[in-house]
Design a protein around this motif. Structure first.
Motif, PDB file in Angstrom:
ATOM      1  N   ILE A 108       0.831  -1.210   0.000  1.00 27.82           N
ATOM      2  CA  ILE A 108       0.000   0.000   0.000  1.00 27.82           C
ATOM      3  C   ILE A 108       0.861   1.255   0.000  1.00 27.82           C
ATOM      4  CG2 ILE A 108      -1.878   1.229   1.157  1.00 27.82           C
ATOM      5  CD1 ILE A 108      -2.537  -1.644   0.149  1.00 27.82           C
ATOM      6  N   LYS A 117      -5.510   5.958  -2.298  1.00 31.93           N
ATOM      7  CA  LYS A 117      -4.785   4.717  -2.036  1.00 31.93           C
ATOM      8  C   LYS A 117      -4.299   4.110  -3.338  1.00 31.93           C
ATOM      9  CE  LYS A 117      -6.940   0.843  -0.716  1.00 31.93           C
ATOM     10  NZ  LYS A 117      -7.580  -0.166   0.161  1.00 31.93           N
ATOM     11  N   ILE A 119      -2.719   0.566  -4.637  1.00 32.97           N
ATOM     12  CA  ILE A 119      -2.410  -0.825  -4.322  1.00 32.97           C
ATOM     13  C   ILE A 119      -1.396  -1.323  -5.343  1.00 32.97           C
ATOM     14  CG2 ILE A 119      -3.309  -3.165  -4.067  1.00 32.97           C
ATOM     15  CD1 ILE A 119      -6.021  -1.948  -3.399  1.00 32.97           C
TER      16      ILE A 119
END
Length: 248
Positions: A108, A117, A119
């Motif tokens: 992350i 965010k 990923i």
């Protein structure tokens, strides 16, 4: 047991406690089928996902010193660079891609432009770990494709939801910060780390509600930057993980 996912949270040097958790998981014969990590949790997760045992990771972390993974940066974006951390990953597992790991893994990070965010589940594992550990103001952000990335703890410090989305039915989260006691800072690094973790702590409490088992080692007596504590941190992580795992 259902297929198990492990979410390792951030916490600077406190991350040595993660190694103790891995030791406890082995003793309880719990197979980790998915793993995600944020910040120092990404560092530990990378080694584990590529087949390193807790003993191997213990040896690697025992040799670390805070200065070994930092270097003075001339960038206007941060005080230090964590380029040496990237080099350490390559030294021990090679120049590998995330998608080649033995255990499906996600790392992350946070997009420095919009706070979203990110990923990371493909591409260079060393570069991804370097990005995930970029504490704002301390380390220079990492260029990752067209993005500039910062520490994943800004947006998801204990990546429980990410592991569940990967396919885990049973998620074990490890939160290094919930039981931590903050003290008066001794230097600018302490000021920056404390400030960063104050921000993370409240959001992490909500993020970890979705875990099936949350391991919260009591690390209140430890310092975030003193690498001389590695062995005692590992022991504490192991002892507290064993207590929690008895509930399974």
């Amino acid at each position: 047991m259902k297929n198990t996912g492990l979410a390792l949270g951030g916490g600077a040097v406190l991350g040595a406690a993660h190694v103790g958790v891995l030791k406890a998981l082995q003793e309880f014969d719990i197979k980790v089928e998915y793993i995600a990590g944020t910040s120092i949790g990404a560092f530990v997760a990378a080694f584990y996902a590529f087949g390193k045992s807790w003993e191997d990771i213990q040896e690697i972390t025992s040799e670390l010193r805070w200065i070994d993974i930092t270097a003075i940066s001339l960038s206007r974006y941060g005080l230090l660079s964590n380029k040496k951390l990237e080099e350490l990953i390559v030294e021990h597992i090679g120049d590998k891609n995330i998608q080649d790991s033995n255990i499906p893994m996600a790392i992350i990070a946070t997009d420095a432009s919009n706070g979203e965010k990110v990923i990371l589940n493909k591409g260079s594992v060393a570069n991804a770990v370097m990005a995930s550990t970029c504490i704002p103001g301390v380390f220079r952000p990492v260029d990752y494709g067209e993005k500039m990335l910062l520490d994943g703890g800004i947006i998801e410090n204990v990546p429980v939801n990410t592991v569940r989305e990967m396919g885990a039915d049973y998620v074990i989260g490890v939160d290094l910060n919930s039981e931590y006691t903050y003290e008066k800072p001794d230097n600018i690094l302490d000021v920056l780390l404390n400030s960063f973790h104050f921000i993370m702590k409240a959001s992490a409490a909500l993020q970890t509600e979705n875990s099936d088992l949350l391991i919260k080692p009591d690390l209140s007596k430890f310092n975030r930057t003193d690498m001389n504590q590695v062995q005692t941190l590992l022991k504490k992580g192991y002892e507290d993980a064993k207590k929690a795992l008895k509930n399974i």
